[in-house]
Design an enzyme around this catalytic site. Structure first.
Site, PDB file in Angstrom:
ATOM      1  CG  ASP A  42      -0.429   0.042   2.476  1.00  0.00           C
ATOM      2  OD1 ASP A  42       0.731  -0.057   2.432  1.00  0.00           O
ATOM      3  OD2 ASP A  42      -1.114  -0.099   3.514  1.00  0.00           O
ATOM      4  CG  ASP A  81       0.328  -3.980   2.130  1.00  0.00           C
ATOM      5  OD1 ASP A  81       0.360  -4.881   2.931  1.00  0.00           O
ATOM      6  OD2 ASP A  81       1.175  -3.109   2.092  1.00  0.00           O
ATOM      7  CD  GLU A 113       0.665  -1.570   7.601  1.00  0.00           C
ATOM      8  OE1 GLU A 113       0.482  -0.725   8.607  1.00  0.00           O
ATOM      9  OE2 GLU A 113       1.010  -1.340   6.624  1.00  0.00           O
ATOM     10  CD  GLU A 202       7.952  -0.354   7.654  1.00  0.00           C
ATOM     11  OE1 GLU A 202       7.070  -0.934   7.448  1.00  0.00           O
ATOM     12  OE2 GLU A 202       8.157   0.801   7.434  1.00  0.00           O
TER      13      GLU A 202
HETATM   14  O1  KIV Z   1       3.612  -1.105   1.594  1.00  0.00           O
HETATM   15  C1  KIV Z   1       4.618  -1.610   1.495  1.00  0.00           C
HETATM   16  O2  KIV Z   1       5.501  -1.316   0.606  1.00  0.00           O
HETATM   17  C2  KIV Z   1       5.190  -2.275   2.852  1.00  0.00           C
HETATM   18  C3  KIV Z   1       6.569  -2.521   2.757  1.00  0.00           C
HETATM   19  C4  KIV Z   1       7.517  -1.392   2.659  1.00  0.00           C
HETATM   20  C5  KIV Z   1       6.849  -3.610   3.948  1.00  0.00           C
HETATM   21  O3  KIV Z   1       4.158  -2.506   3.699  1.00  0.00           O
END
Ligand code: KIV
Length: 285
Positions: A42, A81, A113, A202
């Site tokens: 995302d 995501d 997440e 992260e």
């Molecule tokens: O959205 C994204 O690109 C991410 C990564 C940086 C882990 O969640």
């Protein structure tokens, strides 16, 4: 690449390379370079759509870009995501979204997440609580259970989770004190027990990342979490020097493409204005 192969890589001590991609050509290039996992992150909202944060990215956006990546992908595992899940959203709707990302987008798995409830200052900002409050850790774990029950593989994501940025108080390294470090470790273990096949961690201290990695049998993929994770992930635009956003310390820019693109476009504009383009070689006689 398959989920079981990703898990085997940890056992064999082989590092996992993951990058984001949002389009066909990039996916093709990543495959040629031997990438293991492509994430349709995302981060799309910030690096491609010009949005301020990742909260406005929709399931439709992810599916649209996932389809393009799928067309260019030949061997990497595709992870899509899950966009921000507000507190009021029903679990059954999240399941429907995840199914769409797999069935229509062509993803092999979804990434979710997980904010650590006690790390977040829920209630501090009333606007955030009423309109954009995210799910608590327990609720997200329930969603993950539901997805897994429906055969949707899930990758977890803890630490500095950008969808919880407001609750975490901004871009800050997470797990620096003992309390939050042990909460992150506990959540990582809980996620493994729930059945996620891997975990993005992260922006946490490398010692904590090492501890989490050592205590899990599933692979950890680090971003700003040191070299001891089982794999690494970065945003493609960051490593290519295509981003005008602030560059976090954990980003390594392997090439600076933006000035080269600017030069090329300037040259094109000049040649058009000066009637030098198209030349004979670009013209049908
Ligand atoms: O959205 C994204 O690109 C991410 C990564 C940086 C882990 O969640």
């Amino acid at each position: 690449m398959t989920i079981s192969k990703i898990k085997e890589m940890k056992k064999a001590g082989k590092k996992i390379a993951m990058l984001t991609a949002y389009d066909y050509e990039t996916a093709k290039t990543l495959n040629e370079a031997g990438i293991d996992i492509i994430l349709i992150g995302d981060s799309l909202g910030m690096v491609k759509l010009g949005q301020e944060n990742t909260l406005d990215v929709t399931v439709h956006d992810i599916i649209y870009h996932c389809k393009a990546v799928k067309r260019g992908n030949s061997g990497a595992l595709l992870v899509a995501d899950m966009p921000f899940i507000p507190q009021h959203k029903k679990n059954i709707e999240v399941l429907k979204d995840a199914k769409c990302m797999i069935e229509h987008g062509g993803a092999d798995a979804v990434k979710i997440e997980v904010g650590i409830t006690s790390q977040c200052c829920y209630g501090k900002d009333t606007k955030a609580v009423t309109s954009m409050a995210p799910k608590t850790t327990d609720s997200v774990l329930k969603i993950i259970e539901l997805l897994l029950k429906n055969n949707i593989p899930v990758m977890g994501h803890i630490g500095l989770t950008p969808q919880y940025l407001e609750q975490l108080g901004g871009y800050k390294v997470q797990g620096r004190d003992d309390k939050t470090a042990s909460e992150l470790l506990a959540t990582a273990r809980l996620l493994e027990a729930t059945g996620v096949f891997s975990l993005v961690i992260e922006c946490i201290p490398p010692s904590l990342a090492k501890q989490i990695t050592g205590s899990l049998s599933i692979p950890t993929i680090g971003i700003g979490a040191g070299v001891e994770c089982d794999g690494q992930v970065l945003v493609i635009d960051d490593i290519l020097g295509l981003c005008s956003r602030i560059k976090p310390k954990f980003v390594k820019q392997y090439i600076n493409l933006k000035p080269q693109i600017l030069d090329a476009v300037k040259q094109y504009v000049k040649e058009v204005k000066e009637r030098k383009f198209p030349g004979e070689e670009n013209t049908y006689n």
